[in-house]
Structure formats: structure tokens, C-alpha cells
Design a protein around this motif. Structure first.
Motif, mmCIF file in Angstrom:
data_model
loop_
_atom_site.group_PDB
_atom_site.id
_atom_site.type_symbol
_atom_site.label_atom_id
_atom_site.label_comp_id
_atom_site.label_asym_id
_atom_site.label_seq_id
_atom_site.Cartn_x
_atom_site.Cartn_y
_atom_site.Cartn_z
ATOM 1 N N ARG A 45 0.831 -1.212 0.000
ATOM 2 C CA ARG A 45 0.000 0.000 0.000
ATOM 3 C C ARG A 45 0.860 1.254 0.000
ATOM 4 N NH1 ARG A 45 -5.163 -0.462 1.238
ATOM 5 N NH2 ARG A 45 -5.242 1.329 2.632
ATOM 6 N N ALA A 48 1.795 1.874 -3.557
ATOM 7 C CA ALA A 48 0.688 2.419 -4.334
ATOM 8 C C ALA A 48 0.330 3.834 -3.904
ATOM 9 C CB ALA A 48 -0.536 1.511 -4.199
ATOM 10 N N LEU A 50 -1.180 4.670 -1.211
ATOM 11 C CA LEU A 50 -2.440 4.721 -0.467
ATOM 12 C C LEU A 50 -2.203 5.148 0.974
ATOM 13 C CD1 LEU A 50 -4.085 1.498 -1.910
ATOM 14 C CD2 LEU A 50 -4.821 3.857 -2.286
ATOM 15 N N ARG A 71 0.612 10.973 -8.753
ATOM 16 C CA ARG A 71 -0.274 10.565 -9.849
ATOM 17 C C ARG A 71 0.545 10.100 -11.042
ATOM 18 N NH1 ARG A 71 -3.404 13.078 -14.177
ATOM 19 N NH2 ARG A 71 -5.023 11.554 -14.711
ATOM 20 N N ARG A 74 1.665 6.690 -10.336
ATOM 21 C CA ARG A 74 0.599 5.688 -10.403
ATOM 22 C C ARG A 74 0.258 5.327 -11.842
ATOM 23 N NH1 ARG A 74 -3.515 8.032 -5.790
ATOM 24 N NH2 ARG A 74 -2.846 6.671 -4.104
ATOM 25 N N LEU A 75 0.392 6.293 -12.756
ATOM 26 C CA LEU A 75 0.102 5.982 -14.157
ATOM 27 C C LEU A 75 1.104 4.973 -14.704
ATOM 28 C CD1 LEU A 75 -0.927 9.500 -15.503
ATOM 29 C CD2 LEU A 75 -2.397 7.541 -14.998
ATOM 30 N N TYR A 79 -2.293 -2.211 -10.750
ATOM 31 C CA TYR A 79 -2.699 -2.561 -9.387
ATOM 32 C C TYR A 79 -3.842 -3.554 -9.465
ATOM 33 C CZ TYR A 79 -4.378 -1.637 -4.586
ATOM 34 O OH TYR A 79 -4.768 -1.727 -3.281
ATOM 35 N N ILE A 81 -6.111 -6.374 -6.894
ATOM 36 C CA ILE A 81 -6.306 -6.850 -5.525
ATOM 37 C C ILE A 81 -7.163 -8.106 -5.511
ATOM 38 C CG2 ILE A 81 -5.951 -4.625 -4.442
ATOM 39 C CD1 ILE A 81 -8.907 -4.192 -4.465
ATOM 40 N N GLY A 84 -10.313 -8.110 -7.202
ATOM 41 C CA GLY A 84 -10.195 -7.441 -8.487
ATOM 42 C C GLY A 84 -10.373 -5.947 -8.407
ATOM 43 N N GLY A 85 -11.277 -5.495 -7.505
ATOM 44 C CA GLY A 85 -11.507 -4.049 -7.391
ATOM 45 C C GLY A 85 -12.110 -3.465 -8.655
ATOM 46 N N LEU A 86 -12.786 -4.316 -9.450
ATOM 47 C CA LEU A 86 -13.437 -3.804 -10.660
ATOM 48 C C LEU A 86 -14.599 -2.897 -10.271
ATOM 49 C CD1 LEU A 86 -13.533 -6.992 -12.904
ATOM 50 C CD2 LEU A 86 -12.029 -5.009 -13.147
ATOM 51 N N PHE A 87 -14.848 -1.878 -11.092
ATOM 52 C CA PHE A 87 -15.965 -0.980 -10.817
ATOM 53 C C PHE A 87 -17.251 -1.648 -11.301
ATOM 54 C CE2 PHE A 87 -12.368 2.012 -11.876
ATOM 55 C CZ PHE A 87 -11.977 2.121 -10.553
ATOM 56 N N LEU A 98 -10.991 2.641 -18.900
ATOM 57 C CA LEU A 98 -11.374 3.878 -18.207
ATOM 58 C C LEU A 98 -10.252 4.914 -18.162
ATOM 59 C CD1 LEU A 98 -13.557 5.332 -16.520
ATOM 60 C CD2 LEU A 98 -12.462 4.375 -14.492
ATOM 61 N N MET A 99 -9.080 4.476 -17.705
ATOM 62 C CA MET A 99 -8.008 5.453 -17.501
ATOM 63 C C MET A 99 -7.441 5.946 -18.832
ATOM 64 S SD MET A 99 -6.895 7.019 -14.982
ATOM 65 C CE MET A 99 -6.060 8.528 -15.449
ATOM 66 N N ARG A 147 -6.922 -4.536 -16.758
ATOM 67 C CA ARG A 147 -6.965 -3.131 -16.358
ATOM 68 C C ARG A 147 -5.616 -2.699 -15.819
ATOM 69 N NH1 ARG A 147 -11.207 -1.145 -11.914
ATOM 70 N NH2 ARG A 147 -9.596 -1.930 -10.513
#
Lengths: 257, 502
Positions: A45, A48, A50, A71, A74-75, A79, A81, A84-87, A98-99, A147
Motif C-alpha cells: 500500500r 501504491a 495509499l 499521480r 501511479r500511471l 494494481y 487486488i 479485483g476491485g473492478l468498478f 477507463l483510464m 486493467r
């Protein structure tokens, strides 16, 4: 690539990391392993961005992570988890692109990259427009990996990426992930509590306990010559250490060649 | 910031008031006699060539007095006892001359008495009176178990129950507040034993009530007078002269019979006012007839206007505040606390509080409805954002979204359902609460409901209650339909059934 220098971190008085120095060399997969509460997730973390270290620093590609470069850093990270942490409100394509869309990639470039990644992670085209709730756990993790890889990151951070999968799917995905990382030559930092998985993925294992790195090195080194009693205890607590050792030897051979 | 936005909405509400600006405005209280007098005044002024509007049935003395002082209305019928004991009670004025002078200091003129007195009296049914031998208020002392039911205004005001209880040393403890017009029903059905009536109420005869003699002379003279603004002389020359034609014109029997015409014969107050002018002044005023559908349409427009403006403003304010509350937990607690407290302010109290700032009618109604709409939207926006799982929020951060992009692309879509549910709750509550706006002259479906309660006319109540319920259902349906557009498809799915795991 990624370095921790004298990193200390406390959560409400509890010491999570107690002066950790660690190097994650470029192009290799480092696996953080240890009992729960040892600080391995905290390390991930921190990378990342966080959370921030109380003392010491996290260096990414030669510069300490700070508010002003976070930022941009991070690009260049991927990442992924456990779940998955998918939206959930976006389709697989929506999640993966998305990004890139935010960064203004033209549609053709996005589509081309998406198709390339779908092939890499073997996600069939019929699933591309589905939503996370319509996917199985394994499919979700494949989408999450897409992703993470979309922007072709330099560093991939994985926090128990296969932890929520049932054993059969898990073994299958382990093989595929390892193959993908070997092929892409990415720097990978992965957290797992499962020694077998660590052995499987890691050419470098980092064993932690109570906020400190206890031993780091190849899987063979850890399994054959534990630096202290704790390492041996941890290894022996896992199922069938002998089989692990054999697996590790087998797994290491092609990489050493 | 919240304060600034609120002020912005208030000023919008003021600016957006749809009514054309009539040059004169007459007010009346929310009981039949006052409405008849107000209507008669209005007709008389209109007949005299003035452009005049009647703010009929406003909810309480304080609201009317405040509106008169601020110039929201120019005239309304009042009673001397109310002026002496309630409005100017702290001045302890000895007589009408002193009252007139005290009013003049505030820019208010008082006409000579209109000719009838409408004082308070305690009433029991004839049966109860005969059974217990009740003749005077003093007789009540021997019956501490009697249940008293008074209008909440009488319960509170200086010349009402508190003073009466002391003067007669009344022992009753079972005292409840209820609407004046419902008190007669309470008496008739035996739910209460004693109530307070106005001596010109037509129901006294209808229900066969016995009035108890005020043997200790507690109740004041309640002579009907007209109050009007002193500046009427410059703003509308001749108007005051017209108003004063009512002086000494209306005797007690005339007033009681007009009340009876409305409450017992079921004619409209407008019609009663026409009759009053015709019989006492020989004025032939044409009674206007507004069709049922036209009236319904007008009320619907008024009601929808109130709801639409207040709700839109509340959305514009509460959603951003909900976002702020979710981002800053401590500030969030304060915001939720403040809106929660606002929510508990009784609506009439809020109206009365807003009248000095915004007058009567549309602006304070919209402002009050706006205030009541804030909490559900704010709370749901906050909850919708807070409930987003941490891994999702963190994933959005780590893939490189800026905080604003995270909000726009991830958090708001995920919270959409909760936010929409909050708006739906507010809309439905708002439709209901807006019926109270009729108390301060903003019209809407509340108008027939209030009149219906006053006249004990269930049909009339239904004319307001049924469309209001319909409107609430319509809003509910609209928002459920809207969910399909606002809530992303991925959130409306059921989780996948166990399929091939590949």
C-alpha cells in the motif's frame, strides 16, 4: 525500480513496519510473504501511495514518492487486488479502458490495446461487454489484470490477486500469470500468505515478521537454509514443504537457464 | 458555504414568485367568519376599482399581524380582545383609545367596531350540562375529571387557557389541543366534555351546546374591527374610506347567520360575502364561479410549482453538501446534525419564523419546503458515497484517477441509486408538506383541505387530499422510472449464477 529506505509505519500506536529496507529489482517478481499482520500489505500500500510512511521513504524509479509526483507514478503502476476491485457499474471494457479514456487515448488505440490484452489473458470476446457481476471470479481477475496492464506499466502491484478463487481456478491462473509476467519482463511486487504460491511466482521471496524483513532471497535459499528459527517454522507450517521444495527446484530451473 | 447557498435559494425563491403584484392585499384568519369578512372586504375594494387579492385563511394571528406589519397584506379583520390580550399584551393597554394610539405608533389603523362581538365562551353539550348541572365556568371546579379540548391557539395565548385556569382555579388536568373545527365533533362524539367556542359560531345551535356563564368576567370584549395600514391613504386613496363602510354594519345575528350559511348550508364564503354586501350595503357584486377542473388545475399548478422549485433547489444544494460531508467526516457530522435539527422544526413554526424575512405566500413556503427536502438527499448522498467499498475507492486512486475524476466516473455512479432514493423520499415528503403552505397563503392542494377541515366538509378535504396523494404517487413512479436512466446497468444486475468458470 522500487526501494524502501528505513520505512516506519504505525497504525494507532501499533507498529506495522519497523524500519524496512527493501529493493525490488527491475524485471523480477518479488513476493512478500509472512503471517497476517507482518506488514506485507502495508508495504504494498505504501508503494501504491495509499498510505505514507511515518519515517523513511519509498523510492520509485529514482525519486521518492510524494504528493506532487504520486499521480504520475501511479500511471506507471498496475494494481490488482484480491476481489479485483473492478468498478461494478462499468463493463469489462469500461473498466479496462477507463483510464486510457481519461488520458485522451483515441478510440482505435484503446480498442487495439484492449484486444491485445484480452488475448494475453485469454478473456473470450463474448465477455468483453459484460459487467463484473455477470462474471465468475476467475474471469473477474483476468479483467482486473487487463486493467492493471492497460497503460503498459513499469511496476505491477498485486495484493493476494488469487486469494478469493477456488483451488482449481487458482492453480490454473497461477500458471498463466507466471507465464505472462515472465513474458512481459515487468517488475512485479506481490503479496501472498500462501508459500506455495510465493514459491511458484517468486524468483525473490521476502519473508516478513512483525514489521521486519526476516530473510530475502530465492525460494530455494529460504527453504533450504532458513536464516532463523522463525523461517523454518513458517516453512514447516505450510503443507508438504518437501513437495514445495521440489516444485521450487523445478520452477527455478527454466528461469536459471 | 451552506449558508450562502441557502441564501441564494431564498433569494431565488423571492425572485421567482409567480403571482402578479396586486396593488392591495386583504388577509383573513383560518376560520369561516374571518374568511367571509376578508372576502367581503376584497369584493368591496374590487368594486371600488382597486386591484386586490384575498390571502384567505392564513394560519394564525401571529402570521397575519406580521404580514400586516411588513406590508404583505394591507388589511384584515381582527378582534379587540386579541389585540389587547395577545398582540399588544405586554403594553397592558386600558381601553380602545389607548389601543388605537398604540397601533398608530406601529403604522396600523383600527376601524370603529363592526357591530358584533365574537368572544370566547366555554361550551358543553346540553346533555352534559344538564347531567352535571353546569351553568357557569365556576361550576367546572366540582368536576376535575372532565376532559377539555381546546384549539392550540387558545391553549397558548395569554388570554386563553393559562389565564382562565388561574382565574377560576380549575382543577382539570386532561387538556388536549385540537383544531377548533374538530372540537365540535369531539364534543358530539363524547371524546371531550368541554371546549372553547366563538360566540358567533353557527355550530352552537347546530350541536345544541350550552355556553357556560363567564361569572368571573375573564373573557374580554372581542369586538370585531378592521386593521389596515396607515400608508393606505397615500398608496390607495379612497380604500380606507371603503373599508370603514363596514363600521357598525354587521350585528351579531347577521354574522352568526352568515357563518351558518357557510357552515350549515354549505355555500361558499365568497357567496356569503356577496350576500353580506348585497343585504347590508345594497351592493350588487357578481358572484364568480370557478369550475371544478379550473380550480383543480390552478391548485395543481401552485402545488407543483412549490414542489418543483423547492426540490430542485434542494438537489442542487444537498448533493454537493453530501459530497463534502463524505469527504470530510467531521464537517459531515456537523452538516448532518444541522439538517437533522432543521428537519425537526415544526412546519408551522418554520413558516412563522420565515415570515419576517420573506413575507407570506410563495417565498417562505418554498424556503421551508427547501429546508425540509435537504436532509433525505444529503443523508442518502453521504451514505451512498460512504458505503462504496474501500477497495473500489482505492482502485480508482491507484489507476491514476484524480479525486474529481474519481467522483465523476466512479463514486457518483455507484451512489446514484442511493442519491435517487433520497430525492424520491424528499419529493414525496415535499408533496405532503406543501399542503401546509396554504396556511401562509401559498395555495396548492392544502387550500381545499384547510377549508374542508374548517367547514367539516369531507368532500372538500378529498378535493385536496386525493390529488395530493396522486401527485405523491406520480413522483414515486417517475423516480422509479428514472432509476433506469440514472442507475448504471451494471448495478441493476443480479450476481451471475454459477456458470462455466473460465
Amino acid at each position: 525500480m522500487l526501494r524502501y529506505l528505513g520505512v516506519r509505519k504505525q497504525y494507532s500506536g501499533q507498529i506495522a513496519l519497523d524500519g524496512v529496507d527493501l529493493d525490488c529489482p527491475e524485471g523480477r517478481t518479488s513476493v512478500l510473504i509472512g503471517p497476517s499482520g507482518c506488514g506485507k500489505s502495508t508495504l504494498l500500500r505504501l508503494a501504491a501511495g495509499l498510505i505514507r510512511p511515518d519515517r523513511g521513504g519509498v523510492w520509485f524509479e529514482g525519486a521518492p514518492l510524494a504528493a506532487n509526483n504520486l499521480r504520475a507514478a501511479r500511471l506507471r503502476m498496475g494494481y490488482m487486488i484480491q476481489e479485483g476491485g473492478l468498478f461494478p457499474h462499468l463493463s469489462v471494457r469500461g473498466n479496462v479502458e477507463l483510464m486510457a479514456r481519461e488520458l485522451g487515448w483515441p478510440a482505435e488505440r484503446r480498442r487495439a490495446r484492449f484486444s491485445e490484452l484480452a488475448e494475453l489473458v485469454r478473456l473470450p470476446a463474448r465477455l468483453w461487454e459484460r459487467y463484473p457481476l455477470e462474471l465468475s471470479g476467475g474471469q473477474r481477475q483476468r479483467a482486473a489484470l487487463m486493467r492493471a496492464l492497460m497503460l503498459d506499466p513499469d511496476l505491477i502491484l498485486l495484493d493476494e490477486p488469487l486469494g478469493a478463487l477456488d483451488p482449481i481456478i487458482r492453480v490454473e491462473l497461477q500458471r498463466e500469470l507466471a507465464a505472462i509476467f515472465a513474458r512481459l519482463h515487468k517488475t512485479v511486487l506481490m503479496v501472498t500468505h500462501d508459500l506455495a504460491e510465493a514459491v511458484f511466482f517468486g524468483d525473490r521471496l521476502v519473508l516478513m515478521r512483525a514489521g521486519c524483513v526476516v530473510q530475502q532471497g530465492s525460494a530455494q535459499a529460504l527453504l533450504q537454509s532458513p536464516a532463523e528459527a522463525f523461517v523454518a517454522d513458517f516453512v514447516n507450517a505450510q503443507r508438504a514443504p518437501q513437495r514445495l521444495l521440489a516444485e521450487a527446484a523445478e520452477h527455478m530451473r527454466p528461469a536459471d537457464v | 458555504m451552506a449558508l450562502g447557498l441557502t441564501l441564494l435559494v431564498l433569494s431565488l425563491a423571492v425572485a421567482a414568485e409567480p403571482a402578479a403584484n396586486p396593488s392591495l392585499s386583504v388577509g383573513s384568519k383560518k376560520f369561516t367568519e374571518s374568511v367571509i369578512l376578508g372576502e367581503a372586504l376584497t369584493l368591496l375594494l374590487a368594486d371600488g376599482g382597486f386591484q386586490v387579492a384575498h390571502r384567505a385563511g392564513l394560519g394564525g394571528t401571529r402570521i397575519l399581524w406580521g404580514a400586516l406589519r411588513s406590508g404583505e397584506i394591507d388589511a384584515y379583520p381582527e378582534y379587540t380582545g386579541t389585540l389587547l390580550r395577545e398582540i399588544l399584551a405586554e403594553r397592558a393597554l386600558p381601553d380602545l383609545g389607548a389601543l388605537r394610539a398604540a397601533l398608530a405608533e406601529q403604522g396600523i389603523r383600527m376601524s370603529a367596531p363592526l357591530g358584533f362581538e365574537n368572544t370566547y365562551a366555554l361550551a358543553v353539550t346540553e346533555a352534559t350540562g344538564a347531567r352535571l348541572g353546569l351553568e357557569t365556568i365556576s361550576d367546572l371546579r366540582a368536576h376535575p375529571d372532565l376532559r377539555l379540548g381546546f384549539s392550540s391557539e387558545f391553549l397558548d395565548r395569554g388570554d386563553g387557557w393559562p389565564g382562565l385556569k388561574v382565574r377560576y382555579r380549575l382543577p382539570q388536568t386532561r387538556v388536549q389541543g385540537l383544531d377548533h373545527d374538530l372540537a365540535y365533533r369531539g364534543l358530539a362524539t363524547g371524546r371531550i366534555d368541554v371546549t372553547v367556542v366563538y360566540t358567533t359560531d353557527a355550530e352552537i345551535e347546530r350541536y345544541g351546546l350550552r355556553l357556560l356563564d363567564d361569572d368571573r368576567g375573564y373573557f374580554d370584549d372581542y369586538q370585531a374591527v378592521l386593521l389596515y395600514r396607515a400608508d393606505l391613504a397615500e398608496r390607495a386613496p379612497g380604500a380606507a374610506v371603503l373599508l370603514r363602510r363596514f363600521e357598525g354594519l354587521i350585528s351579531e345575528p347577521v354574522m352568526a347567520s352568515l357563518n351558518g350559511r357557510v357552515k350549515l348550508d354549505g355555500i361558499s364564503e365568497h357567496q356569503a360575502a356577496v350576500e353580506l354586501l348585497q343585504e347590508r350595503l345594497g351592493l350588487a357584486v357578481e358572484a364568480e364561479t370557478v369550475g371544478f377542473w379550473q380550480r383543480l388545475w390552478q391548485r395543481t399548478a401552485e402545488h407543483l410549482g412549490l414542489v418543483a422549485v423547492s426540490l430542485s433547489a434542494a438537489i442542487l444544494v444537498a448533493v454537493p453538501l453530501g459530497i463534502v460531508a463524505a469527504r470530510r467526516p467531521r464537517l459531515g457530522q456537523v452538516l448532518l446534525g444541522v439538517t437533522g435539527v432543521l428537519q425537526t422544526v415544526p412546519s408551522l413554526a418554520l413558516f412563522v419564523f420565515l415570515i419576517p424575512l420573506l413575507g407570506i405566500g410563495w417565498p417562505p413556503s418554498v424556503a421551508a419546503l427547501f429546508v425540509y427536502s435537504l436532509l433525505p438527499i444529503l443523508r442518502n448522498t453521504h451514505a451512498g458515497l460512504i458505503d462504496i467499498p474501500r477497495p473500489i475507492r482505492e482502485s480508482a486512486d491507484v489507476i491514476g484517477l484524480t479525486p474529481n475524476a474519481r467522483l465523476r466516473l466512479v463514486e457518483l455512479p455507484l451512489a446514484a441509486r442511493a442519491i435517487l432514493a433520497g430525492i424520491k423520499t424528499s419529493a414525496v415528503l415535499n408533496v405532503g408538506t406543501a399542503t401546509l403552505a396554504a396556511l401562509i397563503g401559498a395555495g396548492g392542494y392544502g387550500q381545499p383541505i384547510l377549508t374542508g377541515i374548517r367547514l367539516d366538509d369531507v368532500g372538500l378535504i378529498m378535493q385536496g387530499a386525493v390529488p395530493a396523494a396522486g401527485l405523491a404517487l406520480a413522483f414515486q413512479g417517475l423516480f422509479e422510472f428514472g432509476e433506469h436512466w440514472v442507475v448504471p446497468r451494471g448495478l441493476r444486475l443480479r450476481p451471475a449464477t454459477a456458470g462455466p468458470q473460465d
